[in-house]
Design a protein around this motif. Structure first.
Motif, short mmCIF file in Angstrom:
data_model
loop_
_atom_site.label_atom_id
_atom_site.label_comp_id
_atom_site.label_asym_id
_atom_site.label_seq_id
_atom_site.Cartn_x
_atom_site.Cartn_y
_atom_site.Cartn_z
N GLU A 37 22.45 -59.66 24.08
CA GLU A 37 21.96 -59.71 22.70
C GLU A 37 20.44 -59.64 22.64
O GLU A 37 19.86 -58.92 21.81
CB GLU A 37 22.45 -60.99 22.03
N ARG A 74 27.08 -54.12 19.92
CA ARG A 74 27.44 -55.07 18.85
C ARG A 74 26.21 -55.45 18.04
O ARG A 74 26.26 -55.51 16.80
CB ARG A 74 28.09 -56.32 19.47
N VAL A 75 25.10 -55.70 18.72
CA VAL A 75 23.86 -56.04 18.01
C VAL A 75 23.32 -54.82 17.27
O VAL A 75 22.88 -54.93 16.12
CB VAL A 75 22.81 -56.57 19.01
N SER A 77 24.96 -52.53 15.91
CA SER A 77 25.75 -52.32 14.69
C SER A 77 25.26 -53.20 13.56
O SER A 77 25.36 -52.83 12.38
CB SER A 77 27.23 -52.58 14.97
N LYS A 78 24.73 -54.38 13.89
CA LYS A 78 24.17 -55.27 12.86
C LYS A 78 22.93 -54.67 12.22
O LYS A 78 22.58 -54.99 11.09
CB LYS A 78 23.82 -56.64 13.46
N PHE A 79 22.23 -53.80 12.98
CA PHE A 79 21.06 -53.10 12.46
C PHE A 79 21.43 -51.72 11.91
O PHE A 79 20.54 -50.89 11.67
CB PHE A 79 20.01 -52.94 13.57
N LYS A 80 22.73 -51.47 11.74
CA LYS A 80 23.23 -50.20 11.21
C LYS A 80 22.86 -49.01 12.11
O LYS A 80 22.64 -47.90 11.63
CB LYS A 80 22.71 -49.95 9.79
N TYR A 130 32.09 -48.74 17.46
CA TYR A 130 31.25 -48.67 16.27
C TYR A 130 31.01 -47.23 15.80
O TYR A 130 30.20 -47.00 14.91
CB TYR A 130 29.92 -49.38 16.54
#
Length: 370
Positions: A37, A74-75, A77-80, A130
């Motif tokens: 992460e 995964r991280v 994807s949080k930032f698009k 993703y």
């Protein structure tokens, strides 16, 4: 080393899972999600510093089980960060590990083989959880030419080395020989100079050292791509700044193992010479046209992770944790990653940047390194 580790039929890495508790060694991403992460946040931050160029790719050299890349995606994807402007490219020579990585990164696609177009540089492709394209390559030179976030975690330590020693007649190479009496392997010293003895030895004060030409070539290729196409490189490994001598060793069942005994059944490794990698990143080959890259580091893993916020991340995870066993595991993982007596001082971080970013980096130095 190359034959023992990557022989197509009997190579150590080619047909087994060598990571984790049941393997021969454990890597930082396998210990805790916090590691991947924080690497992901660092990569997003530095990509943003470059102006968020698109299209772009993340390229990992020697991705292991794919655990680190899974945490990074995964991280991301949080930032698009996904879709057609972003791709994942993995440099992997082991068919078995390639399958493990595909199951990890592309769980909904792993059972459906995606046909690779004829003439492609990659040998396998799929779609990540993703939605990003994931492709597998044999060599770094086969990667697409675009802005690249290069990542090499515990990659260079497995590349072949030459061992050189200084004798009365000058530099000679340590070679592997067969003892015909009992058919065991043994070390011998070359009678004359070998090509490896042409390494930069003019000002060498050590009487013995290890050199890895393949590591230098890969670093120069990475540096050339970073200069010509744009990008950033992050190298994480155990190593030294050009001062160690004899580090070649084997690991089997999490214990030291004689490299010459039962070859192919144990991991072979040598500490990474970061001073040599930095030299390679700043010295183009004669036929290449690129300027010296900027290098930052090395810094200890403990310092890097602390500066980019591992303590805060641990607090966040503990605050949302309702299971005492999970909380205990989180604290234990944090200690293993950062304690100087564990991995905290053993592992080093090195970053590469294109020379055009010099002014930006003077104002906004890379986090984790200062």
């Amino acid at each position: 080393m190359k034959e023992v580790l990557t022989n197509p039929t009997a190579g150590y890495y080619m047909n087994r899972d060598v990571f984790g508790q049941t393997g021969d060694f454990i890597t930082s991403p396998e210990i805790s999600q916090m590691f991947g992460e924080l690497i992901a946040v660092w990569l997003v931050n530095e990509w943003t510093k470059c102006g968020r160029p698109t299209p772009f790719q993340i390229a990992e050299l020697g991705p292991g089980r794919g655990t680190l890349m899974a945490d990074i995606l995964r991280v991301f994807s949080k930032f698009k960060i996904a879709g057609s402007d972003f791709s994942v490219n993995l440099v992997e020579v082991s068919p078995y590990l390639g399958q493990v990585q595909e199951k990890q990164l592309c769980p909904t696609q792993a059972q459906e083989a995606t046909e690779v177009p004829q003439g492609s540089q990659h040998y396998k492709q799929s779609i990540s959880l993703y939605g990003s394209q994931v492709r597998w390559y044999n060599h770094i030179s086969d990667l697409p030419r675009t802005f690249t976030l290069f990542l090499a975690h515990e990659f260079f330590d497995a590349l072949p080395i030459h061992k050189l020693v200084k004798v009365d007649q000058g530099w000679r190479e340590v070679l592997i020989d067969l003892n015909r009496e009992d058919l065991t392997l043994r070390y011998v010293i070359s009678r004359d100079r070998t090509p490896a003895c042409l390494y930069r030895l003019d000002n060498e004060s050590r009487e013995e050292l290890e050199v890895s030409p393949q590591s230098l070539v890969i670093t120069q290729t990475m540096a050339a791509r970073i200069h010509q196409d744009g990008g950033i490189g992050l190298v994480i490994d155990y190593g030294h700044e050009g001062d160690k001598t004899d580090t070649f060793r084997g690991f089997k069942n999490h214990k030291l193992h004689d490299p010459l005994v039962d070859p192919g059944t144990a991991d072979l490794t040598a500490d990474v010479d970061f001073a040599a990698l930095k030299w390679a990143a700043t010295h183009p080959r004669a036929f290449e046209d690129w300027k010296a890259n900027l290098t930052y580091g090395t810094v200890d893993q403990k310092d890097f992770l602390t500066r980019v916020g591992i303590n805060l991340r641990l607090e966040q995870l503990l605050a949302s944790c309702r299971d005492e066993n999970v909380a205990r595991d989180l604290k234990s993982a944090h200690k293993m990653l950062t304690d100087p007596m564990e991995m905290g001082s053993k592992f080093k971080f090195l970053a590469l940047y294109p020379s055009v970013m010099e002014k930006i980096l003077e104002r906004y130095p890379p986090p984790g390194f200062v």
